[in-house]
Design an enzyme around this catalytic site. Structure first.
Site, PDB file in Angstrom:
ATOM      1  CG  ASP A  57      -2.084   0.961   1.072  1.00 16.42           C
ATOM      2  OD1 ASP A  57      -3.229   0.489   0.956  1.00 16.42           O
ATOM      3  OD2 ASP A  57      -1.845   2.195   1.065  1.00 16.42           O
ATOM      4  CB  ILE A  58       0.796   4.280  -2.132  1.00 13.47           C
ATOM      5  CG1 ILE A  58       1.879   5.196  -2.667  1.00 13.47           C
ATOM      6  CG2 ILE A  58      -0.486   5.044  -1.820  1.00 13.47           C
ATOM      7  CD1 ILE A  58       1.563   5.753  -4.054  1.00 13.47           C
ATOM      8  CG  ASN A  71     -12.047  -0.987   3.761  1.00  9.95           C
ATOM      9  OD1 ASN A  71     -12.405  -1.457   4.828  1.00  9.95           O
ATOM     10  ND2 ASN A  71     -10.910  -0.341   3.622  1.00  9.95           N
ATOM     11  N   GLY A  96     -15.716   2.473   3.477  1.00 11.14           N
ATOM     12  CA  GLY A  96     -14.461   3.187   3.257  1.00 11.14           C
ATOM     13  C   GLY A  96     -13.712   2.748   2.014  1.00 11.14           C
ATOM     14  CD  GLN A  97     -14.676  -0.997  -2.841  1.00 10.70           C
ATOM     15  OE1 GLN A  97     -15.837  -1.245  -2.515  1.00 10.70           O
ATOM     16  NE2 GLN A  97     -14.051  -1.655  -3.800  1.00 10.70           N
ATOM     17  CG  HIS A 156      -8.601  -3.264  -2.453  1.00 11.72           C
ATOM     18  ND1 HIS A 156      -9.537  -2.555  -3.177  1.00 11.72           N
ATOM     19  CD2 HIS A 156      -8.455  -2.592  -1.280  1.00 11.72           C
ATOM     20  CE1 HIS A 156      -9.923  -1.501  -2.486  1.00 11.72           C
ATOM     21  NE2 HIS A 156      -9.290  -1.505  -1.317  1.00 11.72           N
ATOM     22  CG  HIS A 214      -6.746  -3.015   3.048  1.00  6.60           C
ATOM     23  ND1 HIS A 214      -6.031  -1.836   2.882  1.00  6.60           N
ATOM     24  CD2 HIS A 214      -7.950  -2.796   2.462  1.00  6.60           C
ATOM     25  CE1 HIS A 214      -6.782  -0.950   2.233  1.00  6.60           C
ATOM     26  NE2 HIS A 214      -7.951  -1.505   1.976  1.00  6.60           N
TER      27      HIS A 214
HETATM   28  P1  5GP Z   1      -9.692   1.232   0.129  1.00  4.71           P
HETATM   29  O1  5GP Z   1      -9.853   2.508   0.894  1.00  4.71           O
HETATM   30  O2  5GP Z   1     -10.329   1.312  -1.239  1.00  4.71           O
HETATM   31  O3  5GP Z   1     -10.097   0.002   0.884  1.00  4.71           O
HETATM   32  O4  5GP Z   1      -8.143   1.038  -0.093  1.00  4.71           O
HETATM   33  C1  5GP Z   1      -7.444   1.583  -1.156  1.00  4.71           C
HETATM   34  C2  5GP Z   1      -5.986   1.580  -0.761  1.00  4.71           C
HETATM   35  O5  5GP Z   1      -5.211   1.816  -1.936  1.00  4.71           O
HETATM   36  C3  5GP Z   1      -5.615   2.667   0.237  1.00  4.71           C
HETATM   37  O6  5GP Z   1      -5.111   2.065   1.427  1.00  4.71           O
HETATM   38  C4  5GP Z   1      -4.567   3.501  -0.496  1.00  4.71           C
HETATM   39  O7  5GP Z   1      -3.511   3.928   0.339  1.00  4.71           O
HETATM   40  C5  5GP Z   1      -4.083   2.560  -1.586  1.00  4.71           C
HETATM   41  N1  5GP Z   1      -3.633   3.215  -2.780  1.00  4.71           N
HETATM   42  C6  5GP Z   1      -4.250   4.254  -3.422  1.00  4.71           C
HETATM   43  N2  5GP Z   1      -3.562   4.582  -4.524  1.00  4.71           N
HETATM   44  C7  5GP Z   1      -2.492   3.724  -4.584  1.00  4.71           C
HETATM   45  C8  5GP Z   1      -1.412   3.584  -5.524  1.00  4.71           C
HETATM   46  O8  5GP Z   1      -1.286   4.288  -6.524  1.00  4.71           O
HETATM   47  N3  5GP Z   1      -0.508   2.593  -5.256  1.00  4.71           N
HETATM   48  C9  5GP Z   1      -0.604   1.794  -4.173  1.00  4.71           C
HETATM   49  N4  5GP Z   1       0.345   0.847  -4.009  1.00  4.71           N
HETATM   50  N5  5GP Z   1      -1.615   1.907  -3.279  1.00  4.71           N
HETATM   51  C10 5GP Z   1      -2.541   2.861  -3.490  1.00  4.71           C
END
Ligand code: 5GP
Ligand code: ZN
Length: 116
Positions: free
Chosen positions: A32-33, A89, A95-96, A102, A104
């Site tokens: 994760d970034i 999520n 919180g998606q 995906h 986590h």
């Molecule tokens: P969500 O909130 O949809 O469950 O999680 C999305 C996740 O993707 C977040 O934790 C966010 O930090 C990560 N993320 C968003 N953009 C990027 C990216 O460009 N590269 C990577 N490796 N992770 C990302």
């Protein structure tokens, strides 16, 4: 099928770089970034699936492969014994932010529960 507007599809196709830690025929896992724990890896199906809310009925194999990839990522990252949290999520209240399914994988420290 790839969605060209989807960030994670573009990571699958290597258009956007990512720190990939595990890959199978149907899944890919990358860091994760914005990590929320010492280990924070996202495990995704290569196929574009939007979320758990809309997943087709015939996705059992894909979901099984996703969970097997989570197990392998946990092993690669040394989390087998210390434990880890797996979070999917879904939608606005969940919180998606990225609309490509995906999981986590979080670990490397004791995680709070409930998450809030
Ligand atoms: P969500 O909130 O949809 O469950 O999680 C999305 C996740 O993707 C977040 O934790 C966010 O930090 C990560 N993320 C968003 N953009 C990027 C990216 O460009 N590269 C990577 N490796 N992770 C990302
Ligand atoms: Zn996608």
């Amino acid at each position: 099928m790839k969605d060209p507007s989807c960030l994670f599809c573009r990571i699958v196709s290597r258009e956007i770089p990512a720190d990939i830690v595990h890959e199978t025929e149907n899944t890919i896992a990358f860091r994760d970034i914005a990590p929320q724990a010492p280990v924070h890896v996202l495990v995704i199906p290569k196929e574009h699936v939007t979320s758990l809310a809309t997943i087709p009925d015939n996705s059992e194999a894909l979901l099984g492969q996703l969970m097997a990839a989570v197990r392998d990522v946990a092993s690669i990252e040394g989390l087998e014994d210390s434990g880890f949290r797996t979070v999917l999520n879904t939608g606005p209240d969940g919180g998606q932010e990225v609309m490509h399914l995906h999981a986590h994988v979080l670990g490397g420290r004791e995680l709070m529960w409930p998450p809030g």
